[in-house]
Write a protein that holds these residues in place. Structure first.
Motif, short mmCIF file in Angstrom:
data_model
loop_
_atom_site.label_atom_id
_atom_site.label_comp_id
_atom_site.label_asym_id
_atom_site.label_seq_id
_atom_site.Cartn_x
_atom_site.Cartn_y
_atom_site.Cartn_z
N HIS A 33 -0.63 -3.67 -3.43
CA HIS A 33 0.64 -2.95 -3.47
C HIS A 33 0.72 -1.84 -2.43
O HIS A 33 -0.21 -1.06 -2.29
CB HIS A 33 0.83 -2.34 -4.86
CG HIS A 33 2.18 -1.73 -5.03
ND1 HIS A 33 2.49 -0.49 -4.54
CD2 HIS A 33 3.30 -2.20 -5.61
CE1 HIS A 33 3.75 -0.23 -4.80
NE2 HIS A 33 4.27 -1.23 -5.45
N GLY A 34 1.83 -1.76 -1.71
CA GLY A 34 2.14 -0.60 -0.87
C GLY A 34 1.31 -0.50 0.40
O GLY A 34 0.49 -1.37 0.71
N ASN A 35 1.57 0.58 1.15
CA ASN A 35 0.91 0.80 2.43
C ASN A 35 0.07 2.06 2.48
O ASN A 35 -0.68 2.27 3.42
CB ASN A 35 1.97 0.91 3.55
CG ASN A 35 2.81 -0.35 3.62
OD1 ASN A 35 2.29 -1.44 3.44
ND2 ASN A 35 4.10 -0.18 3.85
N LEU A 36 0.24 2.94 1.50
CA LEU A 36 -0.53 4.18 1.54
C LEU A 36 -1.97 3.91 1.12
O LEU A 36 -2.23 2.99 0.35
CB LEU A 36 0.10 5.23 0.62
CG LEU A 36 1.42 5.84 1.09
CD1 LEU A 36 2.01 6.73 0.00
CD2 LEU A 36 1.23 6.66 2.37
N ASN A 80 18.51 -6.52 -11.26
CA ASN A 80 17.77 -5.86 -10.18
C ASN A 80 16.94 -4.68 -10.64
O ASN A 80 15.95 -4.32 -10.05
CB ASN A 80 18.74 -5.32 -9.13
CG ASN A 80 19.48 -6.43 -8.46
OD1 ASN A 80 18.94 -7.51 -8.32
ND2 ASN A 80 20.71 -6.16 -8.07
N ARG A 81 17.44 -4.04 -11.72
CA ARG A 81 16.82 -2.81 -12.16
C ARG A 81 15.35 -3.03 -12.53
O ARG A 81 14.50 -2.17 -12.33
CB ARG A 81 17.59 -2.27 -13.35
CG ARG A 81 17.20 -0.88 -13.71
CD ARG A 81 18.16 -0.32 -14.73
NE ARG A 81 17.67 0.95 -15.21
CZ ARG A 81 16.80 1.05 -16.19
NH1 ARG A 81 16.36 -0.01 -16.81
NH2 ARG A 81 16.37 2.25 -16.55
N LEU A 128 12.34 -2.21 -10.26
CA LEU A 128 11.85 -0.85 -10.03
C LEU A 128 10.49 -0.62 -10.70
O LEU A 128 9.75 0.28 -10.32
CB LEU A 128 12.87 0.17 -10.54
CG LEU A 128 14.15 0.24 -9.70
CD1 LEU A 128 15.26 0.91 -10.48
CD2 LEU A 128 13.88 0.97 -8.40
N PHE A 156 8.02 -2.17 -10.25
CA PHE A 156 6.96 -2.43 -9.27
C PHE A 156 7.11 -1.58 -8.02
O PHE A 156 6.59 -1.91 -6.96
CB PHE A 156 6.92 -3.92 -8.91
CG PHE A 156 6.73 -4.80 -10.11
CD1 PHE A 156 5.54 -4.72 -10.84
CD2 PHE A 156 7.72 -5.66 -10.54
CE1 PHE A 156 5.36 -5.50 -11.98
CE2 PHE A 156 7.53 -6.45 -11.66
CZ PHE A 156 6.35 -6.37 -12.39
N GLU A 157 7.83 -0.47 -8.13
CA GLU A 157 8.05 0.33 -6.92
C GLU A 157 6.78 1.01 -6.43
O GLU A 157 6.47 0.99 -5.25
CB GLU A 157 9.15 1.38 -7.13
CG GLU A 157 9.55 1.98 -5.77
CD GLU A 157 10.28 3.30 -5.85
OE1 GLU A 157 10.89 3.60 -6.89
OE2 GLU A 157 10.22 4.04 -4.86
N THR A 158 6.05 1.65 -7.31
CA THR A 158 4.83 2.33 -6.87
C THR A 158 3.61 1.66 -7.51
O THR A 158 3.74 0.93 -8.49
CB THR A 158 4.82 3.81 -7.29
OG1 THR A 158 4.78 3.88 -8.72
CG2 THR A 158 6.05 4.54 -6.79
N GLY A 159 2.45 1.96 -6.96
CA GLY A 159 1.22 1.43 -7.54
C GLY A 159 1.08 1.89 -8.98
O GLY A 159 0.70 1.13 -9.86
N GLU A 160 1.43 3.15 -9.20
CA GLU A 160 1.29 3.71 -10.54
C GLU A 160 2.22 3.01 -11.52
O GLU A 160 1.82 2.61 -12.61
CB GLU A 160 1.59 5.20 -10.49
CG GLU A 160 1.03 5.94 -11.66
CD GLU A 160 1.37 7.43 -11.60
OE1 GLU A 160 2.39 7.80 -11.00
OE2 GLU A 160 0.60 8.21 -12.18
#
Lengths: 483, 462
Positions: A79-82, A399-400, A403, A405-409
């Motif tokens: 997940h993500g790029n950070l 769609n909601r 959300l 899965f927006e952040t890793g947390e």
């Protein structure tokens, strides 16, 4: 004292303030030229909202699911790029298996020390790695949440493994945790919203039911709790077969599994037979309880029914109903009570997700002189929903759900369902997709079945002198007054 | 004791040179995260900041108007915040309640706004394909809000705001403490004198004309910044921004307060408060340098160290308190540092005051107590928390807006990480000594009193 004053003088003698440099500028101002327009011209494209675009189809994240050799489960998502990772460790049993307050107490003491590390050493290590840690208990599970820089994921997990296997619950930390827990309960009793919700639970469930008592327990239970109670829970449920690691972020899965295998391969144990939570019980009769807090400028209201268990067919319908009433950004109750009448800052409605039939709860705080109006407004909206169902505009958009899965947390947290009762990735995926499109008829059905006015339990915490006559005028039934 | 004194002096001299902490941590830190942005202005002055991140098909919109409660007109405390509420009641082409309804229908979330002393921010996270809807809604209320403002919407939102005031302050334990503290620390000529929420009487005084004048003065494109963070194509988005925001009239901007304004407090103020609560409490507050000004990162880390020392003395050693916390409320024209000590039920605040002063003296005087290891660990926590803050898109967009507002540039995350990483225990200690003097602080002593409001009442102020 004198010495301290001398030191202060000496410090300021070190060549004046090091901070007295001029402040660097903030955002630069922009000068509007003289004669600039002051009114915006209207335009055709502003007359109506742009067309709703059709969204490209989305795929759920790929969950990689495996077990360590001792049986503990590990489910990961890239997940993500950070350069960070979120870990949620779930112990698949919580407050519904223990005397009041014990599970919360175990969660509160997870960082209190192990055979190898004191509390201070543990905290220092996590802080030093830039990790943020948290633990909590629910009726279903104990969770330990970790957010950590990728580079430090493995050493952080090795501390987590230590906690899972070797926690000691030292006496001094136990006493401290007890004092803190009592303070927390005092604070909850003084907070009108918490008081209303906790009282509601006692009305919805009989004394023999684990949901009767708030998660944090009661002062009596906390005072009489012993270290043996805490250790018994820990030894019983902190076993590999009840443990799942949920990990989301950027990391090397093989290295992660290798590290956990190394740390935990000698960890064994089985838990005792489970207490089954009763799910079929007679519905309570409608009750209205008023708790007097003289002088309060607002009334805190909690209204509830027994809902449906996690994983049941009705769970999804009740969640959709909660969203439509006051769960999202534009719920029916919000529109009525806030948008229509300004009587409250906000109202919430939701099914509390639990393995047993958790409560479906509506909560709000309204100005004192509108307490009766608030109950009438809620009763009226419920009657309308039960009679005619919901129109499309109140339903959650599919769609909601993404959300989650927006952040890793948020991804790690939303995966918790898989960690309860060993739910498979396939079942989880199927339910997730189903949740995005709950039919309107299903929401109407559960509203009729569950939100029965005759079984509605109402708690109002407020100034009885002003509020009681209003509740009587609202004519929802006899008002019981509690102190 | 003598040995400690020698050690203290040794450190004291070391601190006169710009020393680095001798302690280095064993763990890695990403001090190089980058959040690349493109920033430009439209012809009407609107600032645009674009940051792409394609991990999820979502875009966060963060629109800051650089006006806050510090700009509330005289006698109208709470005006900027009340105004924020009116922004959700429709505009010329958007019906009442439609802002939230239309966004909800697309699956948007995080649809909300906040008002601080310095700015008012509006935000929403939308599916990438629905970004145009957000532009349509935001541009309509930037250009045509007044068409839908009337006495009925004003009265209703005023009622909602008063309920917010009751919920958060008037009906909460210790709830009025912040209002008492800030108004004592910042006199009535200071722009931070009142809380953003305002008070009932001043909210009641707001008229429709006030609302109209406020909108015309402050809701102008040149005093706003729109940040987009997420999955979009900058070329397409720039065209859309020009279409929706470009034609908005520049208007006649009012004067927004920006210059640093230190507190004028020149003595200790002591507030005696009674409240029907379980536990007595002491709160202390000081005015400290504005956010990102010299001394600001030192104060942020110093506050943590201070909390650790006071907690050690009052909770562990003397056993008079249950909990100690410190916080820094950052601001554009001043920041405020607060210290809250929740006492044990049987301890009186007057008794505990001498212990607190001893602890403060200790923290200010003995730099040996600034444990180097603990300090480095706290610093690590401050560094990583900034990285976590950048994860959620909405939070990231807000972070970029914050840098732009307070530093004039969204590209500041690297500098902030560096500045935080270079703070030494010595520098943090000096900041505490310089900015936390006994004679320029406000103290609140809260005594549990039956029959008093839970939120607290001020019985004496000296």
């Amino acid at each position: 004292m004198k010495r301290a004053i001398f030191l202060v003088a000496a410090v300021s003698a070190c060549g004046g303030s090091r901070f007295a440099q001029p402040t660097a500028g903030t955002r630069e101002a922009w000068v509007v030229p003289a004669g600039a327009a002051t009114e915006t011209a209207d335009a055709p494209f502003r007359q109506s909202a742009p067309e709703v675009a059709s969204l490209p189809p989305r795929e759920l994240p790929v969950f990689e699911d495996s077990r360590l050799s001792n049986g503990a489960r590990i489910i990961t998502v890239k997940h993500g790029n950070l350069p960070i990772a979120a870990v949620r460790v779930v112990i698949d049993r919580g407050a519904d298996q223990a005397p009041p307050g014990v599970a919360s107490f175990v969660a509160a003491m997870l960082f209190a020390g192990t055979e190898h590390r004191s509390s201070i050493v543990l905290h220092q290590a996590f802080n030093e790695m830039g990790a943020s840690i948290d633990s909590s208990a629910s009726y279903d599970a104990i969770t330990l949440d970790l957010r950590v820089l990728r580079a430090n994921l493995e050493p952080a997990l090795s501390r987590v493994a230590d906690i899972l296997r070797w926690s000691t619950f030292p006496d001094e930390e136990f006493d401290r945790a007890r004092a803190q827990q009592l303070t927390r309960l005092d604070r909850a009793a003084a907070a009108p919203g918490a008081l209303a919700s906790d009282t509601l639970q006692t009305m919805l469930y009989p004394e023999s039911h684990p949901y009767h008592v708030a998660l944090a327990g009661t002062p009596e239970a906390i005072r009489s709790m012993t270290k043996a109670d805490v250790v018994r829970f820990y030894k019983s449920y902190f076993v590999p077969s009840r443990t799942t690691f949920l990990v989301a972020g950027t990391f090397d899965r093989a290295a992660l599994v290798h590290r956990l295998e190394l740390e935990l391969k000698a960890w064994t144990g089985e838990s005792p037979p489970l207490h089954q939570v009763q799910s079929q019980q007679a519905r309570p009769e409608r009750r209205i309880m008023l708790i007097d807090r003289p002088g309060d400028s607002q009334s805190n209201i909690a209204i509830g029914w027994r809902g449906a268990p996690l994983g049941s067919e009705e769970e999804l319908g009740l969640r959709g109903l909660g969203y439509a009433l006051a769960g999202g950004i534009h719920g029916l109750l919000d529109r009525n009570m806030r948008g229509g009448h300004g009587m409250t800052y906000g109202v919430q409605a939701q099914l509390m997700l639990r393995r047993g039939p958790g409560p479906f709860v509506i909560t709000t705080a309204v100005q004192r002189d509108r307490s009766g109006d608030a109950l009438k407004a809620i009763a009226q909206e419920l009657a309308t929903v039960r009679a005619t169902g919901l129109d499309k505009s109140t339903l959650p958009s599919a769609n909601r759900a993404w959300l989650a899965f927006e952040t890793g947390e948020s991804t790690a947290k939303s995966m918790i369902r898989m960690a309860l009762d060993g739910e498979s990735v396939d079942v989880f995926r199927a339910r997730f997709l189903k949740m995005m499109n709950v039919p309107r008829e299903e929401i109407l059905r559960v509203a009729r079945e569950y939100l029965d006015p005759a079984a509605m339990q109402i708690v109002v915490v407020g100034d009885a002198k002003s509020v009681k006559p209003q509740l009587e005028t609202a004519a929802l039934g006899a008002v019981e007054l509690a102190k | 004791v003598r040995l400690a004194f020698v050690v203290m002096l040794g450190l004291l001299f070391a601190a006169c040179a710009p020393a680095r902490s001798p302690y280095h941590l064993d763990y890695a830190f990403p001090l190089n995260i980058e959040l690349p942005t493109e920033k430009y202005r439209l012809a009407n002055g609107l600032e645009v900041i674009l940051h792409t991140e394609h991990a999820n098909p979502l875009v966060a919109v963060s629109l800051w108007y650089h006006v806050g409660s510090k700009d509330d007109p005289p006698g109208r405390a709470g005006m900027a915040h009340l105004f924020e509420h009116l922004m959700f009641d429709g505009s010329r082409h958007v019906g009442a309640g439609q802002h939230e309804a239309l966004l909800a229908r697309t699956g948007a979330d995080n649809v909300n706004a906040t008002t601080s002393r310095d700015r008012t921010e509006y935000h929403e996270t939308v599916p990438a394909a629905e970004l145009e809807l957000a532009f349509w809604l935001e541009s309509d209320r930037m250009a045509f809000l007044l068409d839908s403002v009337n006495q009925a919407t004003l009265d209703r939102e005023r009622a909602v705001v008063k309920n917010e005031l009751r919920l958060r302050y008037d009906n909460a334990s210790y709830g009025r403490l912040p209002a008492f503290m800030y108004s004592a620390l910042y006199d009535d000529k200071h722009s931070y004198h009142a809380l953003p929420i305002g008070d009932e009487a001043q909210l009641d005084a707001v008229t429709l004309d006030d609302i109209r004048a406020f909108y015309r003065a402050f809701y102008v494109p040149s005093d706003a910044t729109i940040v987009l963070a997420g999955d979009f194509d900058p070329a397409i988005v720039k065209e859309m921004i020009e279409k929706y925001f470009g034609p908005i009239a520049p208007g006649k901007p009012g004067i927004v307060k920006r210059a640093p304004q230190p507190s004028s407090i020149d003595r200790e103020r002591r507030l005696i408060i009674e409240a029907e609560v379980e536990r007595p409490m002491i709160q202390a507050m000081w005015s400290v340098p504005p956010l990102f000004a010299p001394g600001s990162p030192e104060i942020a880390l110093g506050a943590d160290a201070l909390g650790g020392i006071v907690s050690y003395v009052m909770v562990k050693q003397d056993k008079v308190a249950e909990r100690v916390s410190t916080w820094v409320d950052d601001g554009e024209i001043a920041s405020s540092l607060g210290l809250t000590v929740t006492l044990r039920p049987e301890v009186s605040p007057e008794q505990a005051m001498s212990k607190l002063d001893w602890a403060l003296d200790h923290a200010r005087g003995q730099r040996a107590r600034f444990d180097q290891v603990m300090f480095a660990i706290n610093r690590a926590k401050h560094l990583s928390s900034l990285v976590y803050e950048a994860e959620e898109l909405e939070s990231r967009a807000n972070l970029l807006n914050r840098y732009n507002h307070y530093r004039g540039s969204p590209a500041y995350v690297g500098t902030e990480l560096t500045r935080r990483s270079e703070v030494t225990p010595e520098a943090a200690h000096e900041a505490l000594v310089e900015f936390l003097p006994f004679n320029r602080r406000v103290l609140a002593l809260v005594t549990p009193t039956k029959g008093a409001p839970r939120a607290g009442r001020l019985v004496a102020s000296r």
